[in-house]
Design an enzyme around this catalytic site. Structure first.
Site, PDB file in Angstrom:
ATOM      1  N   ASP A   1       0.843  -1.192   0.000  1.00  0.00           N
ATOM      2  CA  ASP A   1       0.000   0.000   0.000  1.00  0.00           C
ATOM      3  C   ASP A   1       0.880   1.245   0.000  1.00  0.00           C
ATOM      4  OD1 ASP A   1       0.728  -0.657   2.758  1.00  0.00           O
ATOM      5  OD2 ASP A   1      -0.522   1.036   3.321  1.00  0.00           O
TER       6      ASP A   1
ATOM      7  N   ASP B   1       8.785   3.799  -1.362  1.00  0.00           N
ATOM      8  CA  ASP B   1       8.114   3.386  -0.127  1.00  0.00           C
ATOM      9  C   ASP B   1       6.735   2.809  -0.451  1.00  0.00           C
ATOM     10  OD1 ASP B   1       7.313   3.129   2.509  1.00  0.00           O
ATOM     11  OD2 ASP B   1       6.902   5.256   2.789  1.00  0.00           O
TER      12      ASP B   1
ATOM     13  N   GLU C   1       0.179  -0.690   5.849  1.00  0.00           N
ATOM     14  CA  GLU C   1       1.210  -0.079   6.689  1.00  0.00           C
ATOM     15  C   GLU C   1       1.036   1.431   6.769  1.00  0.00           C
ATOM     16  OE1 GLU C   1       4.926   1.772   7.967  1.00  0.00           O
ATOM     17  OE2 GLU C   1       3.948   2.006   6.018  1.00  0.00           O
ATOM     18  N   GLU C   2       0.692   2.049   5.649  1.00  0.00           N
ATOM     19  CA  GLU C   2       0.518   3.498   5.642  1.00  0.00           C
ATOM     20  C   GLU C   2      -0.764   3.935   6.347  1.00  0.00           C
ATOM     21  OE1 GLU C   2       2.952   5.073   4.942  1.00  0.00           O
ATOM     22  OE2 GLU C   2       4.036   4.360   3.180  1.00  0.00           O
TER      23      GLU C   2
ATOM     24  N   HIS D   1       6.487   9.813   1.109  1.00  0.00           N
ATOM     25  CA  HIS D   1       5.300  10.512   1.606  1.00  0.00           C
ATOM     26  C   HIS D   1       5.145  11.908   1.006  1.00  0.00           C
ATOM     27  CE1 HIS D   1       4.672   7.995   5.546  1.00  0.00           C
ATOM     28  NE2 HIS D   1       5.167   7.251   4.555  1.00  0.00           N
TER      29      HIS D   1
END
Length: 467
Positions: free
Chosen positions: A106, A137, A172-173, A437
């Site tokens: 994700d 990421d 995870e995010e 991010h």
């Protein structure tokens, strides 16, 4: 007890297989980046299902695993199910160890598309970097696992006796809300002698890093109230404290004049840090020319070993809708990073006590949505750590640096709890300019090549280790 048997020289065949397989790995990474799989309910959840299915297909196509499944786990305390994760497993043979490889498929939302130089979900190569949301990421972490498995399988063939479990998470995010339950549900399938968490970074684009400490986190929502209704700022301003005034006054007490955290009870860790200049900080963080760093002590001690408090969200009247009104309430989200060695719970209690003690003008405070995670300190004396350092040295051609990381990976505490005997190795494919991010997230392609080479060497050398 494990006795690692190290080859006298790096396995040239493995390195050659890695080099040959990199173009295919990058092509597959591009396909994954095109899938906008975000775990927030506001986004199209079929995309996250597509992402999980694509990762499962990649795992199956290696021909290495005995079983590949897409699974979900319950979110404790709710009736909801977590997001789809991929679990691929093969049993160890002939007394060899088992390694668990973790990453997540994700990604963060892209934010404002106008801030991206190229579309966030259209992978684009520019100046030796692959740009796209999730390119670093953590879809690069997923592909580092897949590519290293491909290379080792190609070289070792039937001599591959290493047990491998691969767990690719799907939320995870979004807080890893079902992570602990997933571990509990699949404990036997996930049990391993060593765990590689490919979700961290490196010292720079050419020097590998082994993360040996992580800060914890304490995040919560704070509502500050001073009035039971909005009032005219001209009629009552100067006598009535509005909620914004109270909020600004209260929040300012969290830091001292240097910008260091000034909350009694939030601790720091005393540990040496490598040399790291202000010029490097300016380059990597993007400080404006007139902006000065905050805190005290060495720069890396501020990032790795001391707490930080950040206001990451605020609900108030927008600029466009501003009127001459005293606000009755303001809501903020506070995110604290907690020094290794202190629990998230201890840090949160210190923050709550501080804020209540410093509430100005009798403002009413309400705390909610508390999310806590503990930091992590690696025992660097284990055999798997030694193997990993050697593999990094030979995969990158440069000795690795032991890193502290200012960010948090709270689920590592869950791994430690469920698998206390496993050695946990926190690695990654990011470099300081990856901008995870942020808009224009990217992967340094040479770093990726070296990361795959390092992991492939680690797998091959673990395959030569006898339990």
């Amino acid at each position: 007890m494990t006795s690692p048997v190290l080859p006298p020289e790096p396995d040239a065949a493995v390195l050659e297989a890695v080099a040959t397989g990199i173009p295919a790995a990058l092509s597959d990474l591009g396909h994954l980046v095109r899938i906008p799989g975000m775990a927030w309910p506001a986004f199209d959840q079929t995309q996250l299902e597509r992402s999980a299915a694509a990762v499962a297909s990649l795992a199956e196509d290696t021909g290495v695993f005995d079983e590949v499944r897409v699974l979900r786990a319950a979110i404790p305390g709710t009736e909801e199910q977590g997001q789809p994760a991929v679990l691929a497993t093969r049993a160890a043979r002939n007394g060899k160890p088992t390694i668990l490889l973790y990453a997540h498929h994700d990604v963060q939302p892209p934010g404002d598309d106008a801030l991206w130089e190229t579309p966030p979900f259209e992978p684009t190569v520019r100046d030796g970097r692959l740009y796209g949301r999730g390119a670093a990421d953590d879809k690069a972490g997923v592909m580092a696992h897949i590519a290293s498995i491909r290379a080792v399988s190609e070289v070792l063939g039937d001599d591959l006796d290493l047990g491998i479990a691969m767990f690719i998470e799907g939320e995870e995010e979004y807080g890893s809300r079902s992570f602990a339950q997933f571990l509990s549900d699949n404990k036997e399938a996930l049990r391993a002698d060593a765990i590689v968490v490919a979700d961290s970074g490196n010292w720079d684009s050419v020097t590998p890093g082994l993360t040996v400490s992580l800060r914890g986190n304490a995040r919560f929502t704070l509502r500050v109230g001073t009035l039971d209704h909005a009032s005219h700022s001209g009629m009552f301003g100067g006598a009535v404290p509005d909620a914004m005034m109270a909020t600004v006054t209260l929040l300012a007490t969290l830091w001292d004049e240097d910008g260091a955290v000034a909350v009694e009870g939030m601790t720091a860790r005393d540990a040496a840090t490598p040399d790291y200049t202000e010029a490097t900080l300016r380059d990597e963080a993007g400080l404006l020319p007139a902006t000065t760093p905050i805190g005290n002590g060495t720069i890396l001690s501020r990032i790795w070993n001391k707490p930080a408090v950040t206001v990451i969200g605020i609900d108030s009247t927008t600029v466009a809708a501003a009127s001459n009104t005293l606000l009755p309430e303001v809501t903020v989200v506070i995110s604290a990073r907690v020094a290794p060695g202190q629990t998230g719970q201890e840090a949160y209690e210190a923050l709550e006590a501080h804020l209540r003690a410093h509430a100005p003008f009798g403002a009413e405070l309400t705390f909610s949505d508390v999310d806590l995670g503990d930091g992590f300190l690696v025992d660097t004396s284990g055999w798997a750590v030694a193997l990993t350092r050697d593999a990094m040295r030979d995969g990158y051609g440069v000795a690795p640096v032991d890193l502290g990381v200012g960010g948090s990976i709270p689920f590592i505490a869950d791994l430690v709890r469920e698998f206390p005997a496993a050695q946990i190795l926190v690695t990654g494919v990011e470099d300081p300019h990856s901008r995870a991010h942020s808009p224009n997230e990217s992967l340094h392609l040479d770093t990726f090549r070296h990361a795959v080479a390092s992991e492939a060497l680690l797998l091959a050398r673990m395959n030569a280790t006898q339990l």
